[in-house]
Design a protein around this motif. Structure first.
Motif, PDB file in Angstrom:
ATOM      1  N   LEU A  32      74.003  68.332  23.667  1.00  0.00           N
ATOM      2  CA  LEU A  32      73.996  69.374  24.684  1.00  0.00           C
ATOM      3  C   LEU A  32      73.713  70.745  24.082  1.00  0.00           C
ATOM      4  N   ALA A  33      74.151  70.986  22.870  1.00  0.00           N
ATOM      5  CA  ALA A  33      73.877  72.280  22.240  1.00  0.00           C
ATOM      6  C   ALA A  33      72.381  72.487  22.053  1.00  0.00           C
ATOM      7  N   SER A  34      71.644  71.410  21.776  1.00  0.00           N
ATOM      8  CA  SER A  34      70.202  71.521  21.577  1.00  0.00           C
ATOM      9  C   SER A  34      69.454  71.706  22.888  1.00  0.00           C
ATOM     10  N   TYR A  35      70.108  71.423  24.005  1.00  0.00           N
ATOM     11  CA  TYR A  35      69.464  71.536  25.313  1.00  0.00           C
ATOM     12  C   TYR A  35      70.196  72.526  26.208  1.00  0.00           C
ATOM     13  N   LEU A  36      70.855  73.492  25.575  1.00  0.00           N
ATOM     14  CA  LEU A  36      71.578  74.508  26.333  1.00  0.00           C
ATOM     15  C   LEU A  36      70.645  75.291  27.246  1.00  0.00           C
ATOM     16  N   ASP A  37      69.396  75.477  26.826  1.00  0.00           N
ATOM     17  CA  ASP A  37      68.452  76.263  27.630  1.00  0.00           C
ATOM     18  C   ASP A  37      68.052  75.570  28.925  1.00  0.00           C
ATOM     19  N   LEU A  38      68.379  74.282  29.085  1.00  0.00           N
ATOM     20  CA  LEU A  38      68.052  73.575  30.318  1.00  0.00           C
ATOM     21  C   LEU A  38      69.147  73.714  31.366  1.00  0.00           C
ATOM     22  N   ALA A  39      70.321  74.173  30.968  1.00  0.00           N
ATOM     23  CA  ALA A  39      71.457  74.233  31.877  1.00  0.00           C
ATOM     24  C   ALA A  39      71.388  75.477  32.756  1.00  0.00           C
ATOM     25  N   ASP A  40      71.982  75.370  33.934  1.00  0.00           N
ATOM     26  CA  ASP A  40      72.250  76.549  34.753  1.00  0.00           C
ATOM     27  C   ASP A  40      73.522  77.193  34.222  1.00  0.00           C
ATOM     28  N   LEU A  41      73.468  78.483  33.911  1.00  0.00           N
ATOM     29  CA  LEU A  41      74.604  79.176  33.310  1.00  0.00           C
ATOM     30  C   LEU A  41      75.280  80.092  34.313  1.00  0.00           C
ATOM     31  N   THR A  42      76.580  80.106  34.275  1.00  0.00           N
ATOM     32  CA  THR A  42      77.360  81.172  34.892  1.00  0.00           C
ATOM     33  C   THR A  42      77.897  81.981  33.727  1.00  0.00           C
ATOM     34  N   ALA A  43      77.413  83.216  33.561  1.00  0.00           N
ATOM     35  CA  ALA A  43      77.714  83.937  32.327  1.00  0.00           C
ATOM     36  C   ALA A  43      77.590  85.437  32.520  1.00  0.00           C
ATOM     37  N   GLU A  44      78.064  86.155  31.496  1.00  0.00           N
ATOM     38  CA  GLU A  44      78.023  87.601  31.489  1.00  0.00           C
ATOM     39  C   GLU A  44      76.644  88.104  31.067  1.00  0.00           C
ATOM     40  N   SER A  45      76.241  89.233  31.639  1.00  0.00           N
ATOM     41  CA  SER A  45      74.980  89.846  31.238  1.00  0.00           C
ATOM     42  C   SER A  45      75.084  90.349  29.809  1.00  0.00           C
ATOM     43  N   SER A  46      73.956  90.380  29.098  1.00  0.00           N
ATOM     44  CA  SER A  46      73.977  90.839  27.712  1.00  0.00           C
ATOM     45  C   SER A  46      72.956  91.936  27.456  1.00  0.00           C
ATOM     46  N   GLU A  47      71.688  91.693  27.824  1.00  0.00           N
ATOM     47  CA  GLU A  47      70.635  92.649  27.519  1.00  0.00           C
ATOM     48  C   GLU A  47      69.518  92.504  28.536  1.00  0.00           C
ATOM     49  N   VAL A  48      68.861  93.612  28.828  1.00  0.00           N
ATOM     50  CA  VAL A  48      67.712  93.617  29.734  1.00  0.00           C
ATOM     51  C   VAL A  48      66.504  94.138  28.973  1.00  0.00           C
ATOM     52  N   VAL A  49      65.380  93.413  29.079  1.00  0.00           N
ATOM     53  CA  VAL A  49      64.103  93.867  28.533  1.00  0.00           C
ATOM     54  C   VAL A  49      63.186  94.083  29.735  1.00  0.00           C
ATOM     55  N   PRO A  50      63.039  95.317  30.207  1.00  0.00           N
ATOM     56  CA  PRO A  50      62.292  95.553  31.450  1.00  0.00           C
ATOM     57  C   PRO A  50      60.844  95.093  31.427  1.00  0.00           C
ATOM     58  N   SER A  51      60.246  94.953  30.241  1.00  0.00           N
ATOM     59  CA  SER A  51      58.844  94.544  30.156  1.00  0.00           C
ATOM     60  C   SER A  51      58.655  93.039  30.194  1.00  0.00           C
ATOM     61  N   ASP A  52      59.753  92.269  30.288  1.00  0.00           N
ATOM     62  CA  ASP A  52      59.678  90.805  30.248  1.00  0.00           C
ATOM     63  C   ASP A  52      60.291  90.263  31.533  1.00  0.00           C
ATOM     64  N   TYR A  53      59.477  89.605  32.349  1.00  0.00           N
ATOM     65  CA  TYR A  53      59.977  89.110  33.624  1.00  0.00           C
ATOM     66  C   TYR A  53      61.175  88.186  33.451  1.00  0.00           C
ATOM     67  N   ASP A  54      61.217  87.401  32.374  1.00  0.00           N
ATOM     68  CA  ASP A  54      62.307  86.465  32.188  1.00  0.00           C
ATOM     69  C   ASP A  54      63.558  87.120  31.619  1.00  0.00           C
ATOM     70  N   GLN A  55      63.497  88.392  31.244  1.00  0.00           N
ATOM     71  CA  GLN A  55      64.673  89.074  30.696  1.00  0.00           C
ATOM     72  C   GLN A  55      64.985  90.356  31.458  1.00  0.00           C
ATOM     73  N   ARG A  56      64.644  90.385  32.738  1.00  0.00           N
ATOM     74  CA  ARG A  56      64.912  91.582  33.531  1.00  0.00           C
ATOM     75  C   ARG A  56      65.513  91.228  34.886  1.00  0.00           C
ATOM     76  N   ARG A  57      66.182  90.105  34.957  1.00  0.00           N
ATOM     77  CA  ARG A  57      66.705  89.663  36.248  1.00  0.00           C
ATOM     78  C   ARG A  57      67.872  90.507  36.726  1.00  0.00           C
ATOM     79  N   GLU A  58      68.441  91.328  35.852  1.00  0.00           N
ATOM     80  CA  GLU A  58      69.489  92.250  36.293  1.00  0.00           C
ATOM     81  C   GLU A  58      68.917  93.486  36.992  1.00  0.00           C
ATOM     82  N   LEU A  59      67.629  93.727  36.837  1.00  0.00           N
ATOM     83  CA  LEU A  59      67.020  94.888  37.486  1.00  0.00           C
ATOM     84  C   LEU A  59      66.898  94.630  38.986  1.00  0.00           C
ATOM     85  N   MET A  60      67.354  95.588  39.765  1.00  0.00           N
ATOM     86  CA  MET A  60      67.324  95.430  41.214  1.00  0.00           C
ATOM     87  C   MET A  60      66.260  96.351  41.810  1.00  0.00           C
ATOM     88  N   ALA A  61      66.645  97.320  42.615  1.00  0.00           N
ATOM     89  CA  ALA A  61      65.662  98.171  43.278  1.00  0.00           C
ATOM     90  C   ALA A  61      65.224  99.307  42.366  1.00  0.00           C
TER      91      ALA A  61
END
Length: 756
Positions: A32-61
């Motif tokens: 499971l540790a090797s396939y952690l990226d396949l899981a749906d996570l309930t977790a705390e936010s860590s970092e936002v990269v506004p130029s990357d669609y996959d790392q900016r999901r905390e950005l709202m309006a």
């Protein structure tokens, strides 16, 4: 996909299977540790990269799409306020760090950004022109924080001046130091999972033969003495859900040591949920459980993401390629791409208007693919997939400011390297030389858009004429590759006569329609009729092309591919045009393939019902000419399906994606033998957040009934499949620098709806 085999020397994982079935089959051990990226996570936010669609999901309006200039990648505010949503697992001293720079020019007044957390002002950030990207730090007091959702607001103004327009600030990174680290599920260096409190993991798997979940070395971590005399003691909760609305089929509470959880056989996806419970008290600090976890099974837990093992060839001679025999000249190859053509507007796909008599006749003597999925709903990524055999996340031309990556194998270049003469003729410059599509062609004729023409794009007859003129240079010893890209029937619709009078006699005069506009109900029939008239014009000149190829003696020795890059919507889901979503009307495209005469005797099917994709075109061409090894593609050759020797399993998954204008959309389509076709659409927008839609496209081909709430297990499983198939993506959605282009080209692309 290679799942990890058991390493018995570690001694950490019990490999005994419970109720697995399958006789003496060796177990598959999925760490499971090797396939952690396949899981749906309930977790705390860590970092936002506004130029990357996959790392900016905390950005709202209030945020722009990803951008880039000579100083790097970023996103800016849109309007006077930007909003960020931040999730915290617990409250503690934190520091907000924003990396940004003013977009103002020299000598302009400095920019002020007032930053608040849950409505409490943290302070102001002051940015001056020319300072470059800098970190700006603000303390986040504990008393303004909330466990769960937090709101960060950024308000923009110009210091000492009143301006009608807010100043623009570029942000490259936003993080909260002290958050995220230790508060998100993670895999440690020793292969164990670390699961903090207030987080959870959901793994969606398929185990038709059953299996077991083995957890070992389960132990608490956190402040010493934090749970002294706690009653009940903290525990790791494991539940297995076989039906969405039913109680858990298995529910286990594990405090320490090891446990093996039985996973009974089930033909549908199951959800395995692992979450820590703190018991009587929860420390306001980094704490949770560490453990090793594996799923033991006879079969792959994500079977649809794994390509089947090649079967042994049937008895008899090997299928012939078109270049068989010593010194045989390889066949000609021609791709005729019609822009913006949805499959259901052709007679051979069931349309009741006579838009396509020549295409229909061509299909009757060729192989028509009933269910072809476009890799995107706009031109650049889908055309790149047609010419590389790669998904958009692998070829690079994925979003508005990406170009085709220089280091990917490209069909024109590869064919020219083995002696082909290669011609490209295109009337759509969004997939032309400016964006990397010229590479490898002996000659590439870009027919530029013309703003002085009502229809803007150059009509199909010019594309055909340019091609026929070039083919006059082909000698009997030559093999040619021709790529033709006809812009009709792209909006604005301006069909020629007699097609306009025949299909749209009541439409207002002139060119009508612009990509991605909202329509009034009375406009839709007119635009739809004009669209049909443009298809008829394409059909006329496609027929003329085939007649001329036949007259010159090329057709019998040619592999001809008729395909579209994407479809067109007429308010099917509330929009007009394309590039706005991944519903059927925008990504179901025609695909018709006619093999050279020397290979047609092997064809046993005139219609292929199995699901296929645009990425299958390149491997099909290369196998037909006897050089299947020239490009390592994501797709699979269609020749076995045409010969009735192919496996449906090889084509059971199709993927499409859209990265544009502040949104990221992914679609995954699953075809199975004994189940309905299913389609998952994951949609994220900087303005509206996330939505998920699941459709049974067998009973609901129009994709109008969202089954996501009724079948969340299927949605979670398909999401995991998509993540697994995108593993190792060569491109992580970092925006490329949009190339310079002549002003007139930019204006034309803006008029066509491709640029803002």
């Amino acid at each position: 996909m290679a799942l990890r085999k058991p390493r018995r020397a570690l001694g950490a994982v019990a490999l005994t299977l419970l109720a697995c079935g399958g006789g003496d089959s060796p177990p598959i051990v999925t760490d499971l540790a090797s396939y952690l990226d396949l899981a749906d996570l309930t977790a705390e936010s860590s970092e936002v990269v506004p130029s990357d669609y996959d790392q900016r999901r905390e950005l709202m309006a209030g945020w722009s799409p990803p951008r880039q200039d000579a100083e790097g990648a970023f996103a800016t505010n849109e309007g006077p306020r930007s909003e960020i949503a931040w999730r915290l697992a617990w409250t503690r001293p934190l520091e907000l760090v924003l990396t940004g720079r003013a977009m103002t020019i020299a000598n302009e007044a400095p920019t002020k950004v007032a930053i608040s957390w849950n409505g409490e002002l943290l302070g102001d950030v002051h940015l001056t022109a020319g300072a470059g990207m800098q970190d700006h730090r603000l303390e986040v007091p504990v008393d303004v924080q909330r466990i769960g959702a937090n709101t960060i607001l950024l308000d923009y103004s110009t210091e000492g001046a009143s301006s009608p327009a807010p100043p623009e600030v570029a942000w490259s990174r936003i993080r909260v130091e002290g958050a995220g680290v230790g508060a998100r599920p993670a895999a440690s260096a020793d292969g164990r999972l670390q699961l903090p409190f207030r987080t959870a993991l959901d793994f969606f798997v398929m185990l038709p033969d059953g299996g077991s979940l083995a957890l070992d070395d389960v132990a608490l971590y956190g402040p010493q003495g934090a749970w002294r005399n706690a009653e009940p003691v903290p525990a790791l909760l494991v539940s297995v859900h076989r039906y969405p609305a039913a109680p858990a089929a298995v529910s286990e509470t594990i405090t320490e040591g090891r446990r093996r959880v039985r996973l009974r056989p089930h033909e549908l996806p199951i959800r395995i949920r692992i979450e820590p419970a703190a018991g009587a008290r929860l420390p306001q600090a980094e704490a949770g459980f560490r453990f090793s976890g594996v799923v033991n099974s006879v079969s792959n837990p994500w079977p649809h993401a794994a390509l089947p093992t090649a079967a042994a060839p049937a008895a008899g001679p090997e299928p012939e390629s078109a270049a068989s025999g010593p010194g045989a000249k390889p066949p000609h190859v021609l791709i005729f791409l019609v822009d913006t053509l949805r499959a259901d507007r052709l007679g051979c796909y069931g349309y009741d208007r006579p838009t396509s008599p020549n295409i229909d006749r061509f299909a009757a003597g060729a192989v028509r693919f009933e269910h072809t999925v476009a890799q995107s709903s706009w031109t650049r990524p889908s055309t790149a997939s047609i010419l590389t055999g790669l998904y958009p996340h692998n070829h690079g031309a994925r979003s508005r400011n990406h170009v085709l990556a220089r280091d990917v194998a490209y069909l024109p270049e590869v064919l020219r390297s083995i002696g082909y003469r290669a011609l490209g003729v295109s009337s759509n410059s969004i997939a032309g030389p400016t964006f990397g599509f010229r590479r490898g062609f002996s000659h590439f004729k870009q027919l530029p858009e013309n703003l002085s023409s009502p229809g803007i794009h150059i009509p199909v007859w010019r594309v055909v004429n340019e091609t026929l003129e070039w083919l006059e240079r082909i000698g009997p010893e030559d093999s040619f590759f021709v790529y033709m890209h006809a812009m009709d029937p792209h909006a604005p619709y301006y069909p020629p006569e007699p097609h306009r009078s025949r299909f749209a006699p009541d439409a207002p005069a002139g060119a009508l329609g612009k990509n991605m506009g909202k329509l009034q109900p009375f406009e839709i029939p007119h635009l739809s009729d004009l669209y049909d008239a443009e298809i008829a014009a394409v059909d006329e000149h496609f027929g003329r092309l085939l007649e001329e190829l036949d007259r010159r003696g090329f057709l019998d020795d040619a592999l001809v591919v008729f395909v579209s890059d994407h479809g067109e919507e007429f308010q099917d889901h509330g929009n007009h045009g394309h590039g706005s979503n991944l519903y059927r009307e925008q990504i179901h495209v025609p695909l018709i393939v006619q093999l050279p005469a020397r290979l047609r005797a092997e064809v046993e099917r005139s219609v292929v019902e199995e699901q296929v994709q645009q990425i299958d075109i390149v491997p099909t061409i290369l196998e037909a000419i006897g050089r299947p090894d020239l490009i390592e593609a994501d797709g699979r050759s269609l020749l076995p399906l045409m010969r009735s020797r192919g496996s449906r399993a090889e084509h059971r998954i199709a993927m499409s994606d859209l990265r544009n204008d502040g949104e990221a959309v992914d679609a995954l389509l699953l075809e199975q033998d004994d189940e309905p076709r299913r389609k998952l659409i994951d949609y994220w927008s900087a303005s509206f957040g996330e939505t998920h839609q699941l459709f049974d496209t067998t009973s609901d081909p129009a994709e109008l009934r969202n089954l996501g709430a009724r079948e969340p297990h299927w949605a979670g499983y398909l999401r995991a499949i998509g993540r697994l198939m995108r593993r190792g993506s060569r491109q992580q959605l970092e925006p490329g620098l949009e190339p310079d282009m002549p002003p007139e080209q930019r204006r034309a692309l803006e008029a066509l709806g491709y640029l803002d």
